[in-house]
Design an enzyme around this catalytic site. Structure first.
Site, PDB file in Angstrom:
ATOM      1  N   SER A  75       1.171  12.008  -0.401  1.00  0.00           N
ATOM      2  CA  SER A  75       0.288  11.073  -1.098  1.00  0.00           C
ATOM      3  C   SER A  75      -0.818  10.641  -0.161  1.00  0.00           C
ATOM      4  CB  SER A  75       1.080   9.844  -1.559  1.00  0.00           C
ATOM      5  OG  SER A  75       0.219   8.832  -2.031  1.00  0.00           O
ATOM      6  N   TYR A 122       6.724   2.351  -0.247  1.00  0.00           N
ATOM      7  CA  TYR A 122       6.240   3.637  -0.731  1.00  0.00           C
ATOM      8  C   TYR A 122       5.332   4.294   0.309  1.00  0.00           C
ATOM      9  CZ  TYR A 122       3.992   7.075  -3.800  1.00  0.00           C
ATOM     10  OH  TYR A 122       3.525   8.235  -4.359  1.00  0.00           O
TER      11      TYR A 122
END
Length: 686
Positions: free
Chosen positions: A563, A576
């Protein structure tokens, strides 16, 4: 033009006969019908023959798969036939007998159908019929079985001369309904489609009843204690461990996909005393050995032998097999023979475990297994009646390296970029994982759709099979349930992949989830859950992938769906973002470690993928929308607005990056992260 009534009957007959493996095997045999039609040019009558074209399958045949020829021109070829030494030239002449566009390419058996004086003809490869055809003393056994109702034709390679031979035998035997072709199969005929089908089935049924009533009880000899089947769980675990090793060996000359079967008929055969000697004789029917090679490779160790000893012995046997196959080629090759296509086995028999087969795709590998099961049934029948006596090795070579077979291979479509590759995608039930699984399958890969939600995974596997128009759904994709944070679950998923396709080449670490909270509100559970699924999950998946890839020895790809958050510090995202940063560094660490095995490790860094995302639909979208102060339905638009290209990132864009990394054009790239974020300057890699 409306379909001729006789064509409808022909297709119905083909489907009825071809749907039962006792009658013929996949893509084996052919059938024809002759009738009068109207010539669209002259308006007058014209006698035509419709016959299954080259490479078609009786069970699934359509009208487009039929060759259509003028009967007068086909039979006129008898007058210009140059003799058996030049009979291959006659295949090219079939093109000049075509009616209209001619339909499918005529097969080598076209002459048999055209020259036999019967309105309907079937040529089939039933196990019972080939058993008679390959039994020592087959001609006398055929007489005892059928009397004068079925005649015997000595072995002859399929072609124009065989058609002449059968036509003459039919003329000389007016009571005959068909023939047994030595070493090969059967041919039957009739005045109507119904009569022809009934005659075919009568020959098959009568031959089987003859074998059952006259045959010995244990044609393969007694069971060998050390070769008896392992218990099912142990057997399949051993098969999963051996599959990637064998696939790597079978891919020495060119990459192959694998198939494993432990059907009862196979386990019994490989446990019998006569198995090694019978396997060494090879198969006989041309349709069999064209798919199984001249003979299988056979493990000669007990089923219970230690795994490392078995692997070492398989490597020795493989080296010997390759030497033997090369010697076989050199014994019979002429200056006009096609080049050797590869010396690796297509079939490997492992006592106590089962059979492994290999091919250019999953369907080819699976069909090779089906054909070898046919061959086992043939050997059983022949041994029950007398002894198995296949055609001579020289004749096998003449067919295996036949220019007409080579021409058939050349007609195959160009392979897709990921053909022969097996991909395992985690989190493939939705979002990026689903899009990636669909894209890899569309590019030719066999796909293992892995997800915590098995129902979703099964739906994606079904989509892949339907899109690929797979004859058997599992030829294109299989679904497995996996919790990527659980060690045994990950190992089980890879075992299922190895049993389904022989191994794995391309692994996509995509499984993930996200919980967006400020630091002080992030719970231990929030942190542990996200790290369990992403850093721990991708570690466990990559570790198991590496074990399989190293055992195969074929290199491979591991791709992480990381990501932009792995490098971009956004608010309310500590668990995250840290998990993604961990995954991002795993890419670099594993690229450095696995490069010596030819395994490339790369990553993809998407921006927020809102549409189609399981993560966003699960609450992450609402949380992130609240952080940025926008309505949730506007979140994708918000993300796009902050990019340099002002474009929203979709699952398909991430899937495209995975394809680019694994399709071969970036063969020298490893340790790379590709941003798929439409340009987020703060996430530029430095």
């Amino acid at each position: 033009m409306s379909t001729h009534p006789e064509v409808v009957k022909l297709l119905d007959r083909c489907h009825a006969l071809g749907s039962d493996p006792r009658n013929t095997n996949y893509a084996g045999g052919n059938a024809s019908a002759k009738a009068t039609a109207t010539d669209p040019v002259t308006g007058g009558p014209v006698d035509l023959m419709w016959v299954k074209g080259s490479g078609g399958d009786l069970g699934t045949l359509t009208e487009a798969g039929l060759a259509v020829l003028r009967l007068d021109r086909l039979r006129a070829l008898v007058e210009v036939y140059p003799g058996v030494e030049r009979e291959d030239e006659m295949v090219a002449a079939f093109d000049f007998c075509a009616h209209g566009k001619g339909g499918a390419a005529p097969s080598i058996d076209t002459a048999m159908h055209g020259l036999v004086d019967a309105a309907h003809v079937d040529h089939l490869h039933p196990d019972a019929g080939i058993a008679l055809a390959t039994a020592a003393g087959g001609e006398e056994l055929t007489r005892q079985c059928f009397g004068d109702r079925v005649a015997w034709v000595p072995w002859r390679r399929p072609g124009f001369q065989l058609g002449l031979d059968i036509a003459e035998i039919k003329r000389a035997n007016p009571n005959a309904i068909g023939v047994v072709l030595g070493g090969h199969g059967i041919t039957a005929w009739g005045d109507t489609a119904e009569e022809c089908q009934a005659n075919s089935l009568e020959i098959i049924r009568t031959a089987q009843e003859f074998i059952d009533s006259r045959g010995t009880a244990e044609p393969f000899g007694p069971l060998v204690a050390d070769w008896q089947p392992l218990p099912e769980a142990e057997r399949r675990a051993r098969a999963a461990a051996l599959a990637p090793v064998l696939r790597g060996l079978a891919s020495t000359d060119r990459p192959q996909v694998g198939h494993y079967t432990d059907a009862e008929v196979v386990l019994d055969f490989v446990a019998r005393q006569k198995m090694p000697a019978l396997a060494a004789l090879g198969t006989s029917c041309p349709d069999h050995f064209l798919r199984t090679k001249v003979r299988p490779m056979v493990l000669d160790l007990p089923a219970s032998a230690p795994l490392d000893e078995v692997v070492a012995r398989l490597r020795e046997l493989h080296a010997a097999y390759r030497e033997d196959y090369r010697a076989y080629y050199e014994r019979y090759a002429t200056p006009d023979s096609p080049p050797m296509r590869g010396a690796d086995p297509a079939v490997v028999l492992v006592p106590g475990v089962g059979m492994f087969t290999f091919g250019a795709d999953k369907q080819t590998a699976r069909v090779a297994a089906e054909f070898y099961v046919n061959a086992i049934n043939v050997m059983r029948g022949a041994e029950a009646l007398s002894s198995y006596q296949p055609i001579e090795e020289r004749e096998k070579f003449r067919i295996e390296y036949w220019e007409l077979e080579e021409a058939k291979l050349r007609r195959r479509p160009k392979p897709k970029p990921l053909a022969t590759r097996v991909a395992l995608v985690t989190g493939a039930g939705s979002g990026i994982g689903r899009a990636t699984a669909l894209r890899l399958a569309a590019e030719g890969a066999c796909v293992v759709v892995a997800d915590l939600d098995l129902a979703r995974a099964e739906q994606v596997a079904k989509e892949i099979a339907e899109s690929a128009k797979a004859l058997h759904p599992a030829d294109a994709a299989v679904a497995v349930r996996v919790d990527v944070g659980e060690t045994q679950a990950v190992a089980d998923a890879f075992d299922q992949a190895c049993l389904a396709f022989g191994g794995v080449d391309l692994v996509v670490n995509n499984a993930g989830l996200s919980i967006s909270k400020p630091l002080v509100e992030t719970t231990d559970h929030d942190w542990d859950l996200q790290h369990r699924v992403m850093p721990r999950g991708s570690f466990l998946v990559s570790r198991q992938a590496a074990r399989v890839l190293i055992a195969q020895g074929m290199g491979g790809d591991i791709v992480y769906i990381a990501s932009k958050n792995g490098v971009f510090a956004g608010p309310n995202n500590v668990a995250y973002g840290a998990a993604k940063a961990d995954q991002a560094h795993q890419v670099r660490l594993l690229a450095a470690e696995l490069g010596e095995h030819g395994i490339r490790v790369n990553g993809v860094n998407p921006d927020g993928v809102v549409r189609g995302s399981g993560i966003f639909a699960g609450g992450w979208g609402a949380q992130r929308a609240a952080v940025y102060g926008v309505p949730e339905e506007k979140l994708g638009e918000y993300y796009a607005g902050r990019t340099l290209l002002k474009r929203e990132v979709l699952p398909e864009h991430v899937a495209a990056a995975v394809f680019v990394l694994t399709a071969g054009e970036l063969s020298h790239t490893t340790g790379l992260h590709i941003p798929v974020d439409a340009g987020v300057a703060a996430a530029f890699l430095r």
